[in-house]
Scaffold this motif. Structure first.
Motif, PDB file in Angstrom:
ATOM      1  N   TYR A  20       0.839  -1.201   0.000  1.00 14.99           N
ATOM      2  CA  TYR A  20       0.000   0.000   0.000  1.00 14.99           C
ATOM      3  C   TYR A  20       0.876   1.254   0.000  1.00 14.99           C
ATOM      4  CZ  TYR A  20      -3.540   3.414   1.297  1.00 14.99           C
ATOM      5  OH  TYR A  20      -4.358   4.514   1.308  1.00 14.99           O
ATOM      6  N   GLU A  21       1.892   1.249   0.829  1.00 16.90           N
ATOM      7  CA  GLU A  21       2.816   2.388   0.919  1.00 16.90           C
ATOM      8  C   GLU A  21       3.447   2.676  -0.447  1.00 16.90           C
ATOM      9  OE1 GLU A  21       7.119   2.289   2.639  1.00 16.90           O
ATOM     10  OE2 GLU A  21       5.747   2.679   4.309  1.00 16.90           O
ATOM     11  N   ALA A  22       3.856   1.631  -1.150  1.00 18.10           N
ATOM     12  CA  ALA A  22       4.448   1.809  -2.475  1.00 18.10           C
ATOM     13  C   ALA A  22       3.437   2.389  -3.462  1.00 18.10           C
ATOM     14  CB  ALA A  22       5.006   0.482  -2.982  1.00 18.10           C
ATOM     15  N   LEU A  23       2.216   1.868  -3.464  1.00 16.59           N
ATOM     16  CA  LEU A  23       1.189   2.378  -4.377  1.00 16.59           C
ATOM     17  C   LEU A  23       0.806   3.822  -4.071  1.00 16.59           C
ATOM     18  CD1 LEU A  23      -1.191  -0.689  -4.690  1.00 16.59           C
ATOM     19  CD2 LEU A  23       0.193   0.328  -6.516  1.00 16.59           C
ATOM     20  N   ALA A  24       0.825   4.182  -2.807  1.00 16.69           N
ATOM     21  CA  ALA A  24       0.428   5.534  -2.388  1.00 16.69           C
ATOM     22  C   ALA A  24       1.525   6.562  -2.615  1.00 16.69           C
ATOM     23  CB  ALA A  24       0.022   5.524  -0.911  1.00 16.69           C
ATOM     24  N   ASP A  25       2.722   6.113  -2.993  1.00 19.83           N
ATOM     25  CA  ASP A  25       3.867   6.996  -3.217  1.00 19.83           C
ATOM     26  C   ASP A  25       3.863   7.457  -4.678  1.00 19.83           C
ATOM     27  OD1 ASP A  25       6.272   8.308  -3.413  1.00 19.83           O
ATOM     28  OD2 ASP A  25       7.506   6.541  -3.001  1.00 19.83           O
ATOM     29  N   TYR A  26       3.191   8.574  -4.932  1.00 19.80           N
ATOM     30  CA  TYR A  26       3.055   9.080  -6.292  1.00 19.80           C
ATOM     31  C   TYR A  26       4.288   9.837  -6.769  1.00 19.80           C
ATOM     32  CZ  TYR A  26      -1.787   7.625  -6.278  1.00 19.80           C
ATOM     33  OH  TYR A  26      -2.929   6.860  -6.253  1.00 19.80           O
ATOM     34  N   THR A  27       5.194  10.186  -5.881  1.00 15.89           N
ATOM     35  CA  THR A  27       6.404  10.894  -6.302  1.00 15.89           C
ATOM     36  C   THR A  27       7.587   9.963  -6.523  1.00 15.89           C
ATOM     37  OG1 THR A  27       7.005  11.367  -4.007  1.00 15.89           O
ATOM     38  CG2 THR A  27       5.767  13.056  -5.177  1.00 15.89           C
ATOM     39  N   GLY A  28       7.669   8.866  -5.768  1.00 18.66           N
ATOM     40  CA  GLY A  28       8.809   7.960  -5.872  1.00 18.66           C
ATOM     41  C   GLY A  28       8.508   6.699  -6.635  1.00 18.66           C
ATOM     42  N   THR A  29       7.601   5.880  -6.107  1.00 24.39           N
ATOM     43  CA  THR A  29       7.337   4.564  -6.698  1.00 24.39           C
ATOM     44  C   THR A  29       6.519   4.647  -7.981  1.00 24.39           C
ATOM     45  OG1 THR A  29       7.386   3.565  -4.497  1.00 24.39           O
ATOM     46  CG2 THR A  29       6.412   2.262  -6.254  1.00 24.39           C
ATOM     47  N   ARG A  30       5.446   5.408  -7.995  1.00 17.54           N
ATOM     48  CA  ARG A  30       4.549   5.405  -9.160  1.00 17.54           C
ATOM     49  C   ARG A  30       5.263   5.712 -10.477  1.00 17.54           C
ATOM     50  NH1 ARG A  30      -1.137   4.982  -9.238  1.00 17.54           N
ATOM     51  NH2 ARG A  30      -1.680   3.982  -7.291  1.00 17.54           N
ATOM     52  N   PRO A  31       6.091   6.750 -10.556  1.00 17.68           N
ATOM     53  CA  PRO A  31       6.733   6.991 -11.859  1.00 17.68           C
ATOM     54  C   PRO A  31       7.619   5.828 -12.308  1.00 17.68           C
ATOM     55  CG  PRO A  31       7.197   8.801 -10.325  1.00 17.68           C
ATOM     56  CD  PRO A  31       6.433   7.759  -9.582  1.00 17.68           C
ATOM     57  N   LYS A  32       8.149   5.067 -11.376  1.00 17.11           N
ATOM     58  CA  LYS A  32       9.031   3.945 -11.707  1.00 17.11           C
ATOM     59  C   LYS A  32       8.272   2.737 -12.255  1.00 17.11           C
ATOM     60  CE  LYS A  32      12.342   5.090  -8.098  1.00 17.11           C
ATOM     61  NZ  LYS A  32      12.876   4.668  -6.796  1.00 17.11           N
ATOM     62  N   VAL A  43       3.167  15.079 -10.687  1.00 14.46           N
ATOM     63  CA  VAL A  43       2.424  15.275  -9.451  1.00 14.46           C
ATOM     64  C   VAL A  43       2.201  16.779  -9.303  1.00 14.46           C
ATOM     65  CG1 VAL A  43       2.448  15.032  -6.943  1.00 14.46           C
ATOM     66  CG2 VAL A  43       3.374  13.205  -8.374  1.00 14.46           C
ATOM     67  N   ARG A  44       0.951  17.169  -9.195  1.00 17.07           N
ATOM     68  CA  ARG A  44       0.610  18.596  -9.129  1.00 17.07           C
ATOM     69  C   ARG A  44       0.277  19.068  -7.728  1.00 17.07           C
ATOM     70  NH1 ARG A  44      -2.591  19.717 -14.796  1.00 17.07           N
ATOM     71  NH2 ARG A  44      -0.820  19.146 -16.128  1.00 17.07           N
ATOM     72  N   ALA A  45      -0.044  18.135  -6.842  1.00 15.16           N
ATOM     73  CA  ALA A  45      -0.323  18.485  -5.438  1.00 15.16           C
ATOM     74  C   ALA A  45      -0.088  17.239  -4.604  1.00 15.16           C
ATOM     75  CB  ALA A  45      -1.760  18.974  -5.266  1.00 15.16           C
ATOM     76  N   GLY A  46       0.318  17.444  -3.361  1.00 15.00           N
ATOM     77  CA  GLY A  46       0.535  16.309  -2.468  1.00 15.00           C
ATOM     78  C   GLY A  46       1.677  15.454  -2.964  1.00 15.00           C
ATOM     79  N   GLY A  47       1.448  14.168  -2.994  1.00 11.04           N
ATOM     80  CA  GLY A  47       2.468  13.241  -3.461  1.00 11.04           C
ATOM     81  C   GLY A  47       2.380  11.888  -2.796  1.00 11.04           C
ATOM     82  N   THR A  48       1.681  11.847  -1.655  1.00  8.33           N
ATOM     83  CA  THR A  48       1.506  10.584  -0.943  1.00  8.33           C
ATOM     84  C   THR A  48       0.039  10.425  -0.563  1.00  8.33           C
ATOM     85  OG1 THR A  48       3.728  10.749  -0.026  1.00  8.33           O
ATOM     86  CG2 THR A  48       2.243   9.185   1.020  1.00  8.33           C
ATOM     87  N   GLY A  49      -0.607   9.419  -1.138  1.00  9.19           N
ATOM     88  CA  GLY A  49      -1.967   9.068  -0.747  1.00  9.19           C
ATOM     89  C   GLY A  49      -3.000  10.139  -1.002  1.00  9.19           C
ATOM     90  N   ALA A  50      -3.996  10.177  -0.081  1.00  6.87           N
ATOM     91  CA  ALA A  50      -5.142  11.078  -0.226  1.00  6.87           C
ATOM     92  C   ALA A  50      -4.694  12.521  -0.376  1.00  6.87           C
ATOM     93  CB  ALA A  50      -6.076  10.933   0.968  1.00  6.87           C
TER      94      ALA A  50
END
Length: 145
Positions: A20-32, A43-50
């Protein structure tokens, strides 16, 4: 017009919290973990989860490119829901425990499809294409865990 659904899943040898932590990481894991069908990821706002807002273009077919602007919510501790501001698409990522240190990720996408003969082809073929794309995302996720 009717709803179109695409669902795929994969089981990982990893703790559900880690997945879940990996999926919620839109700045680190998601682009990879995004395959070649994704471009202009930002990523335009936030970066982790909700509260995260993320943009990308998804080349669903050779001729079809969707410009997506998703806002992420987390309605429960095991779900991430991405809602597109540019369409009716909603993608739900669910992480569940399936054994000791094992997690299942289910990706469910839905949107309002076209009507008529175009809608028939969309309901028939679009889920298969999107499932292939999401299956590649899930395969890439395995490499990050």
């Amino acid at each position: 017009m009717g709803k179109v659904y695409a669902t795929t899943e994969r089981v990982y040898q990893a703790a559900p919290a880690r997945v879940y932590e990996a999926l919620a990481d839109y700045t680190g894991t998601r682009p990879k973990i995004l395959p070649a069908q994704y471009s202009e990821y930002e990523v335009r706002a936030g970066g982790t989860g909700a509260g995260t807002q993320v943009h990308w273009k998804l080349q669903a077919t050779e001729k079809r490119v969707r410009d997506c602007l998703f806002t992420v919510s987390a309605p429960s501790p095991e779900k991430l829901v991405e809602t597109d501001a540019n369409s009716s698409m909603v993608i739900t990522w669910t992480v569940s425990a399936v054994g000791e240190a094992q997690a299942r990720v289910t990706v469910e996408a839905s949107w309002t499809g076209a009507g008529g003969i175009g809608g028939f082809f969309e309901r028939t073929f679009a889920p298969k294409g999107l499932n292939r794309i999401h299956d590649q995302v899930l395969a890439n996720l395995a490499e990050q865990l």
